[in-house]
Design a protein around this motif. Structure first.
Motif, PDB file in Angstrom:
ATOM      1  N   ALA B  36       0.857  -1.190   0.000  1.00 57.11           N
ATOM      2  CA  ALA B  36       0.000   0.000   0.000  1.00 57.11           C
ATOM      3  C   ALA B  36       0.888   1.233   0.000  1.00 57.11           C
ATOM      4  O   ALA B  36       1.994   1.217   0.521  1.00 57.11           O
ATOM      5  N   ILE B  37       0.369   2.310  -0.619  1.00 56.37           N
ATOM      6  CA  ILE B  37       1.121   3.558  -0.692  1.00 56.37           C
ATOM      7  C   ILE B  37       0.421   4.594   0.179  1.00 56.37           C
ATOM      8  O   ILE B  37      -0.804   4.756   0.097  1.00 56.37           O
ATOM      9  N   ILE B  38       1.174   5.277   1.022  1.00 58.49           N
ATOM     10  CA  ILE B  38       0.585   6.328   1.855  1.00 58.49           C
ATOM     11  C   ILE B  38       1.396   7.611   1.702  1.00 58.49           C
ATOM     12  O   ILE B  38       2.596   7.641   1.991  1.00 58.49           O
ATOM     13  N   GLY B  39       0.731   8.655   1.229  1.00 61.03           N
ATOM     14  CA  GLY B  39       1.382   9.955   1.070  1.00 61.03           C
ATOM     15  C   GLY B  39       1.160  10.801   2.311  1.00 61.03           C
ATOM     16  O   GLY B  39       0.083  10.784   2.891  1.00 61.03           O
ATOM     17  N   LEU B  40       2.176  11.543   2.705  1.00 59.57           N
ATOM     18  CA  LEU B  40       2.041  12.389   3.894  1.00 59.57           C
ATOM     19  C   LEU B  40       1.533  13.776   3.505  1.00 59.57           C
ATOM     20  O   LEU B  40       2.068  14.408   2.584  1.00 59.57           O
ATOM     21  N   GLN B  41       0.515  14.244   4.215  1.00 62.91           N
ATOM     22  CA  GLN B  41      -0.005  15.597   4.011  1.00 62.91           C
ATOM     23  C   GLN B  41       1.027  16.617   4.480  1.00 62.91           C
ATOM     24  O   GLN B  41       1.737  16.345   5.427  1.00 62.91           O
ATOM     25  N   ILE B  45       1.387  13.983  -0.767  1.00 61.99           N
ATOM     26  CA  ILE B  45       0.273  13.285  -1.420  1.00 61.99           C
ATOM     27  C   ILE B  45       0.360  13.377  -2.943  1.00 61.99           C
ATOM     28  O   ILE B  45      -0.065  12.473  -3.641  1.00 61.99           O
ATOM     29  N   PHE B  46       0.964  14.464  -3.438  1.00 59.85           N
ATOM     30  CA  PHE B  46       1.074  14.607  -4.901  1.00 59.85           C
ATOM     31  C   PHE B  46       2.021  13.542  -5.457  1.00 59.85           C
ATOM     32  O   PHE B  46       1.749  12.912  -6.471  1.00 59.85           O
ATOM     33  N   LEU B  47       3.148  13.341  -4.739  1.00 61.12           N
ATOM     34  CA  LEU B  47       4.109  12.333  -5.157  1.00 61.12           C
ATOM     35  C   LEU B  47       3.486  10.940  -5.066  1.00 61.12           C
ATOM     36  O   LEU B  47       3.646  10.121  -5.977  1.00 61.12           O
ATOM     37  N   ALA B  48       2.745  10.698  -3.982  1.00 57.92           N
ATOM     38  CA  ALA B  48       2.111   9.387  -3.805  1.00 57.92           C
ATOM     39  C   ALA B  48       1.141   9.107  -4.948  1.00 57.92           C
ATOM     40  O   ALA B  48       1.124   8.014  -5.511  1.00 57.92           O
ATOM     41  N   GLN B  49       0.347  10.132  -5.304  1.00 57.28           N
ATOM     42  CA  GLN B  49      -0.632   9.935  -6.379  1.00 57.28           C
ATOM     43  C   GLN B  49       0.057   9.697  -7.723  1.00 57.28           C
ATOM     44  O   GLN B  49      -0.370   8.850  -8.507  1.00 57.28           O
ATOM     45  N   ARG B  50       1.124  10.443  -7.965  1.00 56.33           N
ATOM     46  CA  ARG B  50       1.857  10.307  -9.225  1.00 56.33           C
ATOM     47  C   ARG B  50       2.445   8.900  -9.342  1.00 56.33           C
ATOM     48  O   ARG B  50       2.308   8.231 -10.368  1.00 56.33           O
ATOM     49  N   ASN B  68      -3.944   9.065   2.014  1.00 52.24           N
ATOM     50  CA  ASN B  68      -3.266  10.260   2.518  1.00 52.24           C
ATOM     51  C   ASN B  68      -3.269  10.227   4.035  1.00 52.24           C
ATOM     52  O   ASN B  68      -4.273   9.874   4.643  1.00 52.24           O
ATOM     53  N   LEU B  69      -2.166  10.619   4.617  1.00 48.40           N
ATOM     54  CA  LEU B  69      -2.077  10.612   6.073  1.00 48.40           C
ATOM     55  C   LEU B  69      -1.639  11.985   6.560  1.00 48.40           C
ATOM     56  O   LEU B  69      -0.655  12.540   6.072  1.00 48.40           O
ATOM     57  N   ASP B  70      -2.401  12.526   7.523  1.00 50.20           N
ATOM     58  CA  ASP B  70      -2.023  13.812   8.110  1.00 50.20           C
ATOM     59  C   ASP B  70      -1.353  13.559   9.453  1.00 50.20           C
ATOM     60  O   ASP B  70      -1.823  12.745  10.235  1.00 50.20           O
ATOM     61  N   ALA B  86      -4.738  20.736  10.683  1.00 45.91           N
ATOM     62  CA  ALA B  86      -4.783  19.392  10.122  1.00 45.91           C
ATOM     63  C   ALA B  86      -5.466  19.391   8.766  1.00 45.91           C
ATOM     64  O   ALA B  86      -6.407  20.136   8.525  1.00 45.91           O
ATOM     65  N   LYS B  87      -4.974  18.543   7.879  1.00 38.01           N
ATOM     66  CA  LYS B  87      -5.595  18.309   6.571  1.00 38.01           C
ATOM     67  C   LYS B  87      -6.211  16.919   6.609  1.00 38.01           C
ATOM     68  O   LYS B  87      -5.903  16.110   7.489  1.00 38.01           O
ATOM     69  N   PRO B  88      -7.059  16.597   5.612  1.00 42.00           N
ATOM     70  CA  PRO B  88      -7.755  15.304   5.691  1.00 42.00           C
ATOM     71  C   PRO B  88      -6.813  14.090   5.666  1.00 42.00           C
ATOM     72  O   PRO B  88      -5.825  14.073   4.950  1.00 42.00           O
ATOM     73  N   THR B  89      -7.171  13.097   6.458  1.00 36.86           N
ATOM     74  CA  THR B  89      -6.542  11.781   6.386  1.00 36.86           C
ATOM     75  C   THR B  89      -7.529  10.872   5.674  1.00 36.86           C
ATOM     76  O   THR B  89      -8.691  10.820   6.055  1.00 36.86           O
ATOM     77  N   GLU B  90      -7.078  10.223   4.613  1.00 37.21           N
ATOM     78  CA  GLU B  90      -7.975   9.316   3.895  1.00 37.21           C
ATOM     79  C   GLU B  90      -7.296   7.963   3.730  1.00 37.21           C
ATOM     80  O   GLU B  90      -6.492   7.783   2.823  1.00 37.21           O
ATOM     81  N   ILE B  91      -7.576   7.066   4.654  1.00 32.36           N
ATOM     82  CA  ILE B  91      -7.041   5.710   4.530  1.00 32.36           C
ATOM     83  C   ILE B  91      -8.230   4.768   4.617  1.00 32.36           C
ATOM     84  O   ILE B  91      -8.723   4.462   5.701  1.00 32.36           O
ATOM     85  N   ASP B  92      -8.750   4.357   3.457  1.00 36.80           N
ATOM     86  CA  ASP B  92      -9.959   3.538   3.466  1.00 36.80           C
ATOM     87  C   ASP B  92      -9.629   2.079   3.168  1.00 36.80           C
ATOM     88  O   ASP B  92     -10.389   1.387   2.516  1.00 36.80           O
ATOM     89  N   PHE B  93      -8.447   1.642   3.611  1.00 36.23           N
ATOM     90  CA  PHE B  93      -8.079   0.243   3.448  1.00 36.23           C
ATOM     91  C   PHE B  93      -7.398  -0.210   4.732  1.00 36.23           C
ATOM     92  O   PHE B  93      -7.039   0.610   5.580  1.00 36.23           O
ATOM     93  N   VAL B  94      -7.237  -1.530   4.858  1.00 40.51           N
ATOM     94  CA  VAL B  94      -6.625  -2.075   6.070  1.00 40.51           C
ATOM     95  C   VAL B  94      -5.114  -2.104   5.873  1.00 40.51           C
ATOM     96  O   VAL B  94      -4.634  -2.588   4.856  1.00 40.51           O
TER      97      VAL B  94
END
Lengths: 305, 180
Positions: B36-41, B45-50, B68-70, B86-94
């Motif tokens: 899994a890939i997690i980009g830091l806020q 997150i831009f690098l993670a998405q790319r 994305n992890l804040d 804080a910016k949004p954290t979006e981790i919708d997987f285990v």
């Protein structure tokens, strides 16, 4: 921009629209935090918070305590009924004694309006008002507005009717300030005796017919009849009040539109709201409670920094 | 007195670097079945998405979890420095038992990564965690943190600032070094 304009949260009256937006934006993040497998962040681990309650409370005290614990703050609880207050100690002495034990933030509920404001001028700690008499209950105002925003996306132009005992309600006052600052329209509705005379100064609509108020609004916030504060008879009988201002399924169905039903709790089931309405899909009562923790985390986090 | 910023990576070498990072990841993670890939806020997150997009193109696997992890609530300078929102954290997987690739744009003192590791543990216990950064500012670490994948290593002094700019938000892919 990233800080509140105030040192204490004494009432919505004293904060700006920017402050409210800031609290909401952080509450969004805390709502995500409290839905994680581990619902706790270490932000306030070097902070001690005292919850001082001179008046009974279940929801607010639990909600504050959970918010504090989920921010990793150290928490001490204090209920006036089991304390030296009954031995005649003054408010300032009581709080200063607690502060001498190195407390940073005081969350206080008090039956006298203005008690938190008074305290904020005399002690060296940050004060969060958890309800002062019939004055304000700022975190409730914030969480109600936050719940509407979550449901409808925006508060601008939303029509909110606050129904019931406005005279004794600190929730009503905080709601009015908060909603108006965010651009919503507010109407209060209740029997003449339970609408305070000065309410027009707050620039709200007044309506005595609940059906008309419900027709007008997008959101109805049903307040509890504060039976413990009915020092004189404000209406002939509870039965008559229920007939005129009790919200039931029949009235809701006759509106021919969907409105959101809110209630700050505790509910007097069968008085201001019937069970089938309180438990219906229109009701966001339990979401309000969940949002309460997120809002209080945001307030404490922003005040502490 | 401030001088012109120095260009560390132009848009062409920027693309090549990210391409190489993806190839290195594929070498180690094969089909990304357990990864899994997690980009830091806010800027990782831009690098993670790319990277997520490029790996999907290269491997054909479009289902690699990416979040994305804040780290704001885990910072070690709360009440000490300026306040961060804080910016949004979006981790919708285990993330339990996953091989997590933590992604940030610039590695400097290592404090953000320390906070990121703590923040991530609130979601479960990963099998292993790797760190990927686009820019590694060598010799400036406050903590014993070492990246597994590095786009480019630069030598800087602490008063300088490295800024990674993205096509999506800033108009052009490039990395600049500002002198104060």
């Amino acid at each position: 921009m990233s800080q509140l304009s105030v040192q204490h949260l004494l009432g919505i009256k004293y904060i700006t629209k920017k402050d409210i937006e800031l609290i909401f934006s952080q509450a969004d993040q805390f709502k995500e935090v409290i839905n994680r497998p581990i619902k706790k962040v270490p932000s306030l681990r070097d902070i001690t918070i005292a919850n001082i309650f001179f008046e009974n409370s279940t929801r607010t005290r639990l909600s504050f305590e959970l918010a504090e614990k989920r921010l990793s703050a150290d928490v001490v609880n204090f209920a006036a009924s089991s304390s030296s207050v009954s031995k005649g100690e003054t408010l300032i002495d009581t709080v200063n004694n607690i502060l001498a034990m190195k407390v940073d933030i005081v969350v206080m509920r008090h039956p006298k309006p203005g008690a938190p404001l008074f305290l904020s001028k005399h002690v060296k700690a940050q004060i969060v008002n958890a309800g002062d008499g019939a004055h304000e209950h700022p975190t409730q105002g914030l969480l109600d507005a936050f719940s509407i925003r979550e449901k409808l996306g925006d508060l601008k132009g939303v029509k909110v009717a606050i129904v019931g005992d406005i005279l004794h309600s600190r929730v009503a006052i905080s709601n009015i300030y908060c909603l108006q600052k965010m651009g919503a329209e507010v109407m209060v509705c209740g029997p003449t005796t339970l609408i305070p005379k000065y309410i027009s100064a707050l620039n709200v609509k007044v309506e005595h017919d609940m059906k008309k108020a419900l027709q007008w609004c997008d959101v109805a916030n049903m307040l509890r009849i504060q039976l413990e504060r009915q020092d004189i008879q404000y209406f002939p009988s509870l039965r008559e009040y229920v007939m005129m201002y009790g919200l039931n399924k029949q009235i809701l169905d006759s509106l021919k539109k969907e409105i959101i039903i809110m209630h700050p709790g505790p509910i007097n089931r069968g008085v201001e709201i019937t069970s089938d309405v309180a438990d219906s899909k229109h009701s966001v009562i339990l979401q309000q409670v969940e949002n309460g923790v997120a809002i209080r985390m945001a307030v404490l986090y922003l005040l502490a920094s | 007195m401030s001088t012109q910023p120095r260009l560390i990576l132009d848009s062409k070498s920027f693309g090549l670097t990210i391409n190489r990072l993806c190839c290195q990841l594929i070498e180690n993670h094969n089909d990304f079945k357990q990864s899994a890939i997690i980009g830091l806020q806010p800027r990782g997150i831009f690098l993670a998405q790319r990277i997520h997009k490029l790996i999907a193109e290269k491997t054909g696997n479009k289902n690699i979890p990416c979040g994305n992890l804040d780290i704001t609530f885990y910072r070690d300078d709360f009440r000490r420095g300026e306040q961060h929102l804080a910016k949004p954290t979006e981790i919708d997987f285990v993330i339990e038992d996953k091989k997590v690739i933590l992604v940030d744009d610039v590695l400097f003192t290592g404090r953000t990564i320390r906070a990121g590791l703590d923040a991530m543990m609130a979601f479960g216990r990963p099998q292993l965690v790797e760190l990927l950064v686009l820019i590694d500012r060598r010799y400036s670490r406050h903590l014993p943190i070492m990246p597994n994948y590095v786009g480019k290593t630069v030598d800087t002094i602490s008063t300088e600032k490295v800024s990674v700019e993205w096509k999506e938000t800033d108009g052009e892919d490039k990395v600049l070094l500002f002198q104060k």
